[in-house]
Design a protein around this motif. Structure first.
Motif, PDB file in Angstrom:
ATOM      1  N   UNK A   1       0.833  -1.212   0.000  1.00 43.16           N
ATOM      2  CA  UNK A   1       0.000   0.000   0.000  1.00 43.16           C
ATOM      3  C   UNK A   1       0.865   1.258   0.000  1.00 43.16           C
ATOM      4  N   UNK A   2       1.940   1.256   0.782  1.00 44.99           N
ATOM      5  CA  UNK A   2       2.837   2.413   0.821  1.00 44.99           C
ATOM      6  C   UNK A   2       3.502   2.624  -0.537  1.00 44.99           C
ATOM      7  N   UNK A   3       3.932   1.537  -1.155  1.00 42.55           N
ATOM      8  CA  UNK A   3       4.553   1.637  -2.478  1.00 42.55           C
ATOM      9  C   UNK A   3       3.558   2.187  -3.487  1.00 42.55           C
ATOM     10  N   UNK A   4       2.330   1.687  -3.438  1.00 44.51           N
ATOM     11  CA  UNK A   4       1.291   2.149  -4.359  1.00 44.51           C
ATOM     12  C   UNK A   4       1.004   3.642  -4.163  1.00 44.51           C
ATOM     13  N   UNK A   5       0.899   4.067  -2.914  1.00 48.21           N
ATOM     14  CA  UNK A   5       0.665   5.487  -2.630  1.00 48.21           C
ATOM     15  C   UNK A   5       1.804   6.349  -3.161  1.00 48.21           C
ATOM     16  N   UNK A   6       3.042   5.897  -2.932  1.00 46.83           N
ATOM     17  CA  UNK A   6       4.215   6.636  -3.410  1.00 46.83           C
ATOM     18  C   UNK A   6       4.201   6.749  -4.934  1.00 46.83           C
ATOM     19  N   UNK A   7       3.888   5.650  -5.618  1.00 52.60           N
ATOM     20  CA  UNK A   7       3.854   5.670  -7.082  1.00 52.60           C
ATOM     21  C   UNK A   7       2.761   6.607  -7.596  1.00 52.60           C
ATOM     22  N   UNK A   8       1.605   6.569  -6.951  1.00 55.79           N
ATOM     23  CA  UNK A   8       0.515   7.470  -7.345  1.00 55.79           C
ATOM     24  C   UNK A   8       0.916   8.930  -7.105  1.00 55.79           C
ATOM     25  N   UNK A   9       1.560   9.185  -5.971  1.00 59.82           N
ATOM     26  CA  UNK A   9       2.001  10.548  -5.660  1.00 59.82           C
ATOM     27  C   UNK A   9       2.996  11.046  -6.700  1.00 59.82           C
ATOM     28  N   UNK A  10       3.934  10.191  -7.102  1.00 54.37           N
ATOM     29  CA  UNK A  10       4.914  10.586  -8.127  1.00 54.37           C
ATOM     30  C   UNK A  10       4.230  10.881  -9.461  1.00 54.37           C
ATOM     31  N   UNK A  11       3.247  10.073  -9.820  1.00 48.52           N
ATOM     32  CA  UNK A  11       2.519  10.303 -11.078  1.00 48.52           C
ATOM     33  C   UNK A  11       1.759  11.628 -11.025  1.00 48.52           C
ATOM     34  N   UNK A  12       1.135  11.910  -9.892  1.00 42.87           N
ATOM     35  CA  UNK A  12       0.422  13.180  -9.743  1.00 42.87           C
ATOM     36  C   UNK A  12       1.390  14.360  -9.775  1.00 42.87           C
ATOM     37  N   UNK A  13       2.523  14.194  -9.147  1.00 47.03           N
ATOM     38  CA  UNK A  13       3.554  15.233  -9.143  1.00 47.03           C
ATOM     39  C   UNK A  13       4.002  15.506 -10.576  1.00 47.03           C
ATOM     40  N   UNK A  14       4.286  14.437 -11.318  1.00 50.76           N
ATOM     41  CA  UNK A  14       4.693  14.590 -12.720  1.00 50.76           C
ATOM     42  C   UNK A  14       3.608  15.269 -13.551  1.00 50.76           C
TER      43      UNK A  14
ATOM     44  N   UNK B   1      -0.043  19.018  -7.747  1.00 53.89           N
ATOM     45  CA  UNK B   1       0.851  19.081  -6.597  1.00 53.89           C
ATOM     46  C   UNK B   1       0.169  18.909  -5.248  1.00 53.89           C
ATOM     47  N   UNK B   2      -0.989  19.493  -5.056  1.00 56.58           N
ATOM     48  CA  UNK B   2      -1.660  19.380  -3.750  1.00 56.58           C
ATOM     49  C   UNK B   2      -2.014  17.920  -3.449  1.00 56.58           C
ATOM     50  N   UNK B   3      -2.584  17.247  -4.430  1.00 52.27           N
ATOM     51  CA  UNK B   3      -2.948  15.838  -4.249  1.00 52.27           C
ATOM     52  C   UNK B   3      -1.684  14.977  -4.093  1.00 52.27           C
ATOM     53  N   UNK B   4      -0.650  15.301  -4.854  1.00 48.36           N
ATOM     54  CA  UNK B   4       0.619  14.570  -4.741  1.00 48.36           C
ATOM     55  C   UNK B   4       1.181  14.715  -3.331  1.00 48.36           C
ATOM     56  N   UNK B   5       1.116  15.922  -2.779  1.00 48.36           N
ATOM     57  CA  UNK B   5       1.597  16.162  -1.421  1.00 48.36           C
ATOM     58  C   UNK B   5       0.843  15.296  -0.422  1.00 48.36           C
TER      59      UNK B   5
ATOM     60  N   UNK C   1       7.291   4.320   3.573  1.00 46.27           N
ATOM     61  CA  UNK C   1       7.949   4.248   2.267  1.00 46.27           C
ATOM     62  C   UNK C   1       9.137   5.217   2.260  1.00 46.27           C
ATOM     63  N   UNK C   2      10.386   4.715   2.260  1.00 42.23           N
ATOM     64  CA  UNK C   2      11.569   5.586   2.398  1.00 42.23           C
ATOM     65  C   UNK C   2      11.677   6.726   1.380  1.00 42.23           C
ATOM     66  N   UNK C   3      11.485   6.485   0.072  1.00 42.09           N
ATOM     67  CA  UNK C   3      11.592   7.628  -0.852  1.00 42.09           C
ATOM     68  C   UNK C   3      10.505   8.676  -0.625  1.00 42.09           C
ATOM     69  N   UNK C   4       9.365   8.244  -0.093  1.00 42.51           N
ATOM     70  CA  UNK C   4       8.282   9.188   0.172  1.00 42.51           C
ATOM     71  C   UNK C   4       8.685  10.177   1.258  1.00 42.51           C
ATOM     72  N   UNK C   5       9.414   9.713   2.276  1.00 42.83           N
ATOM     73  CA  UNK C   5       9.855  10.611   3.354  1.00 42.83           C
ATOM     74  C   UNK C   5      10.797  11.677   2.778  1.00 42.83           C
ATOM     75  N   UNK C   6      11.714  11.248   1.928  1.00 45.32           N
ATOM     76  CA  UNK C   6      12.644  12.184   1.292  1.00 45.32           C
ATOM     77  C   UNK C   6      11.876  13.185   0.423  1.00 45.32           C
ATOM     78  N   UNK C   7      10.966  12.687  -0.393  1.00 47.12           N
ATOM     79  CA  UNK C   7      10.195  13.569  -1.268  1.00 47.12           C
ATOM     80  C   UNK C   7       9.315  14.521  -0.473  1.00 47.12           C
ATOM     81  N   UNK C   8       8.758  14.037   0.635  1.00 48.22           N
ATOM     82  CA  UNK C   8       7.937  14.907   1.476  1.00 48.22           C
ATOM     83  C   UNK C   8       8.774  16.082   1.982  1.00 48.22           C
ATOM     84  N   UNK C   9      10.007  15.807   2.362  1.00 50.69           N
ATOM     85  CA  UNK C   9      10.910  16.884   2.754  1.00 50.69           C
ATOM     86  C   UNK C   9      11.107  17.881   1.632  1.00 50.69           C
ATOM     87  N   UNK C  10      11.285  17.368   0.429  1.00 46.23           N
ATOM     88  CA  UNK C  10      11.467  18.233  -0.738  1.00 46.23           C
ATOM     89  C   UNK C  10      10.209  19.081  -0.986  1.00 46.23           C
TER      90      UNK C  10
END
Length: 128
Positions: A14-27, A31-35, A46-55
């Protein structure tokens, strides 16, 4: 600054799926929904999500800029061994003119495998 667009290490589908959806929305510029989805993925571990959230907090993507929260997310990412998290903390400190702290975080990023930190560490040393 670097973001987590690479491999995922979460055990949660589920975390991986959320992260992938967030990246697609970001692309796609949503942006608001991606956030919101990135925040959920980060909470689920999800580790990359934490990094991206910081960004997102750092740059104000889908939210108001919040440097304090950005650094907190980067710290959590770095604590889990993410070199980009450590690097981004170094960049944040460099941007504040806190070169000694920036150099320490660049060194940590280098030890975790972030090659971009080498030149930044050298330039932080020259700024002291």
């Amino acid at each position: 600054m670097t973001t987590g667009r690479g491999r995922t290490r979460s055990n949660s589908p589920k975390a991986i799926e959320l992260w992938q959806q967030a990246c697609a929305l970001w692309d796609g510029g949503r942006h608001r929904k991606a956030f919101e989805l990135m925040k959920l993925a980060a909470r689920k571990g999800e580790p990359p999500a934490r990094l991206n959230l910081g960004y997102f907090y750092d740059e104000g993507i889908g939210t108001r800029p919040d440097k304090r929260r950005a650094v907190l997310c980067y710290r959590m990412s770095a604590a889990r061994g993410n070199a980009s998290g450590a690097y981004n903390i170094g960049v944040s400190y460099r941007n504040e003119g806190r070169y000694t702290l920036a150099r320490r975080w660049y060194e940590r990023a280098l030890s975790l495998g972030e090659p971009d930190a080498l030149l930044d560490r050298i330039s932080a040393r020259r700024s002291l």
